[in-house]
Design an enzyme around this catalytic site. Structure first.
Site, PDB file in Angstrom:
ATOM      1  N   HIS A   1       0.842  -1.206   0.000  1.00  0.00           N
ATOM      2  CA  HIS A   1       0.000   0.000   0.000  1.00  0.00           C
ATOM      3  C   HIS A   1       0.875   1.255   0.000  1.00  0.00           C
ATOM      4  O   HIS A   1       2.057   1.189   0.295  1.00  0.00           O
ATOM      5  CB  HIS A   1      -0.929   0.008   1.213  1.00  0.00           C
ATOM      6  CG  HIS A   1      -1.958  -1.072   1.152  1.00  0.00           C
ATOM      7  ND1 HIS A   1      -1.705  -2.344   1.587  1.00  0.00           N
ATOM      8  CD2 HIS A   1      -3.215  -1.081   0.673  1.00  0.00           C
ATOM      9  CE1 HIS A   1      -2.770  -3.097   1.382  1.00  0.00           C
ATOM     10  NE2 HIS A   1      -3.705  -2.358   0.825  1.00  0.00           N
TER      11      HIS A   1
ATOM     12  N   HIS B   1      -3.507  -5.179  -6.248  1.00  0.00           N
ATOM     13  CA  HIS B   1      -4.931  -5.468  -6.041  1.00  0.00           C
ATOM     14  C   HIS B   1      -5.589  -5.999  -7.312  1.00  0.00           C
ATOM     15  O   HIS B   1      -6.509  -6.792  -7.248  1.00  0.00           O
ATOM     16  CB  HIS B   1      -5.661  -4.227  -5.516  1.00  0.00           C
ATOM     17  CG  HIS B   1      -5.353  -3.920  -4.079  1.00  0.00           C
ATOM     18  ND1 HIS B   1      -4.230  -3.237  -3.693  1.00  0.00           N
ATOM     19  CD2 HIS B   1      -6.014  -4.237  -2.927  1.00  0.00           C
ATOM     20  CE1 HIS B   1      -4.218  -3.131  -2.372  1.00  0.00           C
ATOM     21  NE2 HIS B   1      -5.280  -3.721  -1.876  1.00  0.00           N
TER      22      HIS B   1
ATOM     23  N   HIS C   1      -9.909   5.853  -2.004  1.00  0.00           N
ATOM     24  CA  HIS C   1     -10.201   4.463  -1.641  1.00  0.00           C
ATOM     25  C   HIS C   1     -10.228   4.266  -0.127  1.00  0.00           C
ATOM     26  O   HIS C   1     -11.062   3.539   0.401  1.00  0.00           O
ATOM     27  CB  HIS C   1      -9.158   3.580  -2.337  1.00  0.00           C
ATOM     28  CG  HIS C   1      -8.642   2.435  -1.545  1.00  0.00           C
ATOM     29  ND1 HIS C   1      -7.582   2.556  -0.669  1.00  0.00           N
ATOM     30  CD2 HIS C   1      -9.040   1.141  -1.467  1.00  0.00           C
ATOM     31  CE1 HIS C   1      -7.345   1.381  -0.105  1.00  0.00           C
ATOM     32  NE2 HIS C   1      -8.212   0.504  -0.566  1.00  0.00           N
TER      33      HIS C   1
ATOM     34  N   PHE D   1      -6.746  -2.710   7.551  1.00  0.00           N
ATOM     35  CA  PHE D   1      -6.301  -3.518   6.415  1.00  0.00           C
ATOM     36  C   PHE D   1      -6.127  -5.004   6.733  1.00  0.00           C
ATOM     37  O   PHE D   1      -6.330  -5.844   5.868  1.00  0.00           O
ATOM     38  CB  PHE D   1      -5.010  -2.958   5.821  1.00  0.00           C
ATOM     39  CG  PHE D   1      -5.241  -1.755   4.946  1.00  0.00           C
ATOM     40  CD1 PHE D   1      -6.412  -1.602   4.233  1.00  0.00           C
ATOM     41  CD2 PHE D   1      -4.274  -0.772   4.834  1.00  0.00           C
ATOM     42  CE1 PHE D   1      -6.636  -0.492   3.427  1.00  0.00           C
ATOM     43  CE2 PHE D   1      -4.473   0.340   4.023  1.00  0.00           C
ATOM     44  CZ  PHE D   1      -5.656   0.479   3.319  1.00  0.00           C
TER      45      PHE D   1
ATOM     46  N   HIS E   1     -12.946  -2.842  -4.413  1.00  0.00           N
ATOM     47  CA  HIS E   1     -11.690  -2.880  -5.166  1.00  0.00           C
ATOM     48  C   HIS E   1     -11.889  -3.105  -6.656  1.00  0.00           C
ATOM     49  O   HIS E   1     -11.064  -2.676  -7.466  1.00  0.00           O
ATOM     50  CB  HIS E   1     -10.705  -3.872  -4.555  1.00  0.00           C
ATOM     51  CG  HIS E   1      -9.850  -3.182  -3.542  1.00  0.00           C
ATOM     52  ND1 HIS E   1      -8.735  -2.470  -3.889  1.00  0.00           N
ATOM     53  CD2 HIS E   1     -10.023  -3.011  -2.218  1.00  0.00           C
ATOM     54  CE1 HIS E   1      -8.227  -1.902  -2.802  1.00  0.00           C
ATOM     55  NE2 HIS E   1      -9.002  -2.215  -1.771  1.00  0.00           N
TER      56      HIS E   1
HETATM   57 CU1  C2O Z   1      -5.398  -3.268   0.128  1.00  0.00          CU
HETATM   58 CU2  C2O Z   1      -8.537  -1.377  -0.013  1.00  0.00          CU
HETATM   59  O1  C2O Z   1      -6.830  -2.092   0.453  1.00  0.00           O
END
Ligand code: C2O
Length: 514
Positions: A115, A124, A249, A269, A282
């Site tokens: 992140h 992701h 986000h 997280f 996501h």
């Molecule tokens: Cu890896 Cu929305 O986070």
């Protein structure tokens, strides 16, 4: 030690250690159940394969919903130690976020974390890809596609109904139940009241749309502003800055999860992916990157080999551990999926936002009180109440060509927010009036939004980050192109934040040539 300036490599699977819950600072076990697996290189699906189409969660038909619920139910029914199980799939997020591994080959050890950097979006994307493929396998449907939470369209700015029925496999009890019916305000901070009357709801929706529109326009020439900054082997994260998309986000995470600490599941997280809503969220983040890539004519966001060659490990739909490179998943097309082409109601909504401002100003003119405003100064300042500062600009009245060469960026430096806590502040920009400032905050430029995050082992002094916000278009909006200085207003929203300084810089546009 490897020199800094190499792509981040996958971890040594045999060297997993305990990770850390960001809020309680307690150790948690996030090790994958395949410590001795042999790893093969990921081979992207053949271009002859059909395209799986991801649809908005609020528009799925009954058949789609049932299929999705069935797939998740099957995943949840697998034994916990199965790498395909819902639990293990959720744990992967903790593995790569909360420091279950060190980066391979780096001494002294540096935690592996994706992140807050340019690895955020590629990682992701891969994560969702395998999750989707495994779900498809479980229901015997290779065309299966996961839905996306279309929170950038007015009808989608609510928690999608499919996740809400408490008897469904898509339900999770650890959410903010106050938000089940209310519109998502991108500027949400914990315990904010829900907008209630229709005019408030309309305003929230309009400002959300403006924010998305502005995010794209201000970042389109500078991917680091959208995607996040470089993270190379040996560097610890958060290196420096999350991109605008990652900050936005984070708001979605905070609005979805509970409003009190511990913010499990979505607001922390290490637990976030235990909520099926995570994957809908996501998928939209991934879709927004897909749009960004389209707007840029499908050029890779970075041509730096430290990004293209960076790689991760996943457990795939054939029960094989694979190593995936960023360059293997540059576009959704490469991975044979796509997003259903929805309307983009935020596109060019900027005009509307501006008009409203202008008419409001006229009415208020009489009551305008002007006060002096000073520079930030050289010492860090704690953001307990609103900070307003005047900041010189490097160049004024820039020509079109100059703007194409370099973007004007507002840099909030040396941001420190205590680890393990959530934080947020909002940034507004206005034009001084003969060196003085009115009460009006001006135009919203962006936010710093932080989810409780692990302290890096080798950096116990507290890590500082920065927030970089493009303001080239914003200047046109507030008609400040010829103004030598700007007034920047930092509004504290959550947490204890220290600010090191505020500057305006010119960022050279990436000089990509085909
Ligand atoms: Cu890896 Cu929305 O986070």
């Amino acid at each position: 030690m490897l020199a800094i300036g190499a792509p981040v490599q996958p971890p040594d699977l045999s060297k997993c250690h305990s990770a850390t819950d960001d809020e309680t600072k307690q150790p948690v076990n996030c090790c994958p159940p395949y410590s001795t697996a042999s790893v093969v290189d990921f081979v992207p699906p053949s271009p002859s394969k059909g395209i799986r189409v991801r649809k908005p969660a609020h528009e799925l038909n009954t058949e789609d919903v049932e299929k999705f619920k069935e797939a998740i139910a099957k995943m949840k029914a697998l034994p916990d130690d199965d790498p395909w199980s819902f639990k293990q799939q959720a744990t992967i997020h903790c593995t790569y976020c909360n420091g279950a591994f060190d980066q391979a080959g780096i001494e002294p050890p540096v935690l592996l974390q994706i992140h807050g950097s340019w690895l955020f979006l590629p990682w992701h994307r891969c994560y969702l890809y395998f999750w989707e493929k495994i779900l498809g396998k479980l229901i015997g449907d290779p065309t299966f596609a996961i839905p996306f939470w279309n929170w950038d369209a007015p009808e989608g700015m609510y928690m999608p109904k499919i996740y809400l029925g408490n008897s469904s496999s898509l339900y999770n009890d650890n959410r903010d139940k106050n938000h089940y019916e209310s519109v998502f305000d991108y500027k949400y901070a914990y315990n904010d009241q829900n907008p209630t009357c229709p005019s408030q709801v309309d305003k929230v929706i309009r400002e959300n749309l403006c924010q998305v529109d502005r995010m794209y326009k201000e970042t389109i020439r500078n991917p680091e502003l959208f995607m996040g900054k470089a993270l190379r082997a040996g560097q610890s994260v958060p290196t420096n800055a999350s991109g605008s998309l990652e900050n936005l986000h984070n708001s979605v995470h905070q609005w979805s999860g509970p409003s009190e600490s511990p913010y499990y599941d979505m607001g922390n997280f290490h637990t976030a992916a235990r909520d099926p809503l995570f994957f809908g969220h996501h998928a939209n983040i991934d879709r927004m990157r897909d749009l960004y890539n389209n707007f840029r004519g499908h050029r890779p966001e970075f041509k730096d080999p430290d990004w293209l060659e960076a790689s991760f490990i996943f457990y795939d739909e054939n029960r094989q551990v694979v190593k995936v490179k960023v360059k293997d998943c540059l576009t959704s097309h490469q991975l044979r999926y796509a997003y259903s082409p929805e309307k983009l109601p935020w596109m060019n909504s900027g005009l509307k936002c501006r008009k409203e401002k202008a008419s409001k100003k006229k009415g208020e003119k009489k009551s305008l009180q002007l006060v002096p405003v000073s520079e930030f100064g050289t010492e860090p300042r704690t953001l307990t109440e609103t900070i307003r500062v005047i900041v010189p600009r490097p160049q004024v009245s820039r020509k079109k060509g100059e703007k194409e060469e370099a973007s004007e960026v507002l840099v909030i430096r040396g941001i420190h927010a205590p680890h393990g806590t959530a934080a947020r502040f909002d940034v507004y920009v206005s034009k001084p009036i003969e060196g003085l400032v009115s009460e009006d905050r001006g135009e919203f430029a962006g936010s710093f939004v932080k989810i409780p995050h692990t302290q890096h082992k080798t950096n116990s002094h507290g890590h500082k980050s920065s927030l970089e916000l493009g303001i080239t278009i914003l200047h046109e909006d507030i008609e400040a192109e010829d103004s030598k200085k700007l007034v920047v207003t930092l509004v504290p929203r959550m947490g204890k934040v220290i600010i090191g300084g505020v500057d305006v810089d010119l960022f050279k546009v990436d000089d990509y040539e085909d």
